[in-house]
Design a protein around this motif. Structure first.
Motif, PDB file in Angstrom:
ATOM      1  N   PHE A 224      59.463  53.035 -76.527  1.00 44.46           N
ATOM      2  CA  PHE A 224      60.296  52.921 -77.748  1.00 44.46           C
ATOM      3  C   PHE A 224      61.107  51.618 -77.717  1.00 44.46           C
ATOM      4  O   PHE A 224      62.264  51.568 -78.106  1.00 44.46           O
ATOM      5  CB  PHE A 224      61.227  54.149 -77.872  1.00 44.46           C
ATOM      6  N   MET A 225      60.470  50.527 -77.263  1.00 50.55           N
ATOM      7  CA  MET A 225      61.222  49.265 -77.077  1.00 50.55           C
ATOM      8  C   MET A 225      61.418  48.494 -78.376  1.00 50.55           C
ATOM      9  O   MET A 225      62.272  47.642 -78.449  1.00 50.55           O
ATOM     10  CB  MET A 225      60.533  48.403 -76.016  1.00 50.55           C
ATOM     11  N   GLN A 226      60.576  48.751 -79.404  1.00 50.52           N
ATOM     12  CA  GLN A 226      60.747  48.103 -80.712  1.00 50.52           C
ATOM     13  C   GLN A 226      60.960  46.588 -80.549  1.00 50.52           C
ATOM     14  O   GLN A 226      61.982  46.047 -80.969  1.00 50.52           O
ATOM     15  CB  GLN A 226      61.930  48.741 -81.462  1.00 50.52           C
TER      16      GLN A 226
ATOM     17  N   TRP B   4      59.812  43.892 -81.894  1.00 50.04           N
ATOM     18  CA  TRP B   4      59.457  42.978 -82.974  1.00 50.04           C
ATOM     19  C   TRP B   4      60.654  42.366 -83.704  1.00 50.04           C
ATOM     20  O   TRP B   4      61.736  42.927 -83.754  1.00 50.04           O
ATOM     21  CB  TRP B   4      58.587  43.723 -83.988  1.00 50.04           C
TER      22      TRP B   4
END
Lengths: 206, 206
Positions: B41-43, B45
């Motif tokens: 869940f590092m997102q 972008w």
């Protein structure tokens, strides 16, 4: 299923029911993957559908080795939380799926002169298509990323020009949770999308 | 729009109408991107929305340099065909979009201990979401991959921990063709999907 529904209700699934996935549904989902964007229309992907129990046990044992290494990055409460997380469903899911990228398929592919990793990027686009189509079919997908790709290549007998990009557990889930598991357990929050959008240059807002 | 419709009718678009894309629709599409799968869940972008004409002219000039280099890979009829292809709509599209990956965002992210490129892979999942949501909104997206990423990073003032993954032209298309342009012009055929599927191990059929 509506595209936005599929996007917002897609989850990384680690708890599966044993119900098998029919060949017809699987084919539809893989065909959706195959219709992803690919730079120069190179279609660099392969799909290895794994049902064999022996192969899965080898993958699971390798996951456990890698996960022990990964766990060593954490201490205290974070470590306890990490240990409590279920991160894969390799043996429970009715099937596993390796999405691989054939790095030699395109040769000198149009659009790949300057950015050589466009084949890997295209393969990831196929994975997202697969995940969304699966969601629309009521099927859950979980990406197992705590793996040693060299060991995986040996287990799956990949030739040297083919690399694993994703190892997925696939099957009907116990449920589709409302939010990502890592959000629910307090591991990581969702970032407000507006913080991630800039205007014209990095860092410019408004 | 139905998910399978969006997947099968999505195209790489290079011919755009000048009609602007509303902020509301753009936000919906970027929020769809933001709901992609991301490992741990590092997102990772960022979305840089580029309307500035000066920046786009710089990108276009850089594309032309790189495309001249790419063209040198072809000879004879293939070269003539290549020269006839329209490969981007940088200046005509009402907006350009750089999807970048912040390689430092997650730090020691869960699931990224062994496969360090999972952040890039997650960013590509976001790109496919964006592309499908855009399709459902009647908006075309074209991926410009003939670019020098170092030069692009300079133009967009990306910090050293942020890398460009995709440079996209975005806007209402003249039309959504029935098949990929590279298929229509005879550059590359679609591979039958069954040739790409194996059972249990690479190369095993049936």
């Amino acid at each position: 299923m509506d595209i936005y529904d599929a996007i917002f209700k897609r989850r990384d699934i680690r708890q599966f029911r044993p119900t098998p996935v029919s060949g017809e549904i699987l084919h539809r989902v893989l065909d959706a993957a195959h219709h992803a964007a690919s730079v120069g229309f190179m279609q660099p992907w392969n799909f290895i559908v794994i049902r064999d129990a022996g192969i899965r046990r080898q993958v699971k044992a390798m996951f456990e080795r890698e996960n022990a290494r990964a766990m060593a990055n954490y201490a205290g409460e974070r470590r306890l939380l990490y240990e409590s997380l279920k991160l894969e469903g390799i043996l429970e899911a009715p099937l596993n799926l390796c999405v691989a990228c054939d790095r030699s398929r395109g040769g000198k592919v149009l659009g790949r002169n300057t950015i050589v990793d466009t084949d890997l990027f295209s393969t990831c686009c196929a994975i997202q298509n697969l995940w969304l189509a699966a969601r629309a079919e009521g099927i859950g997908v979980g990406w197992v990323s705590i793996l040693d790709n060299d060991a995986l290549s040996t287990i799956l007998e990949l030739p040297s020009n083919v690399v694993p990009v994703a190892y997925l557990c696939v099957g009907y889930p116990e449920r589709f949770p409302d939010e990502p598991m890592l959000e629910t357990v307090g591991w990581q929050k969702r970032i407000p999308v507006d913080e991630l959008i800039f205007r014209d240059r990095y860092g410019c807002k408004g």
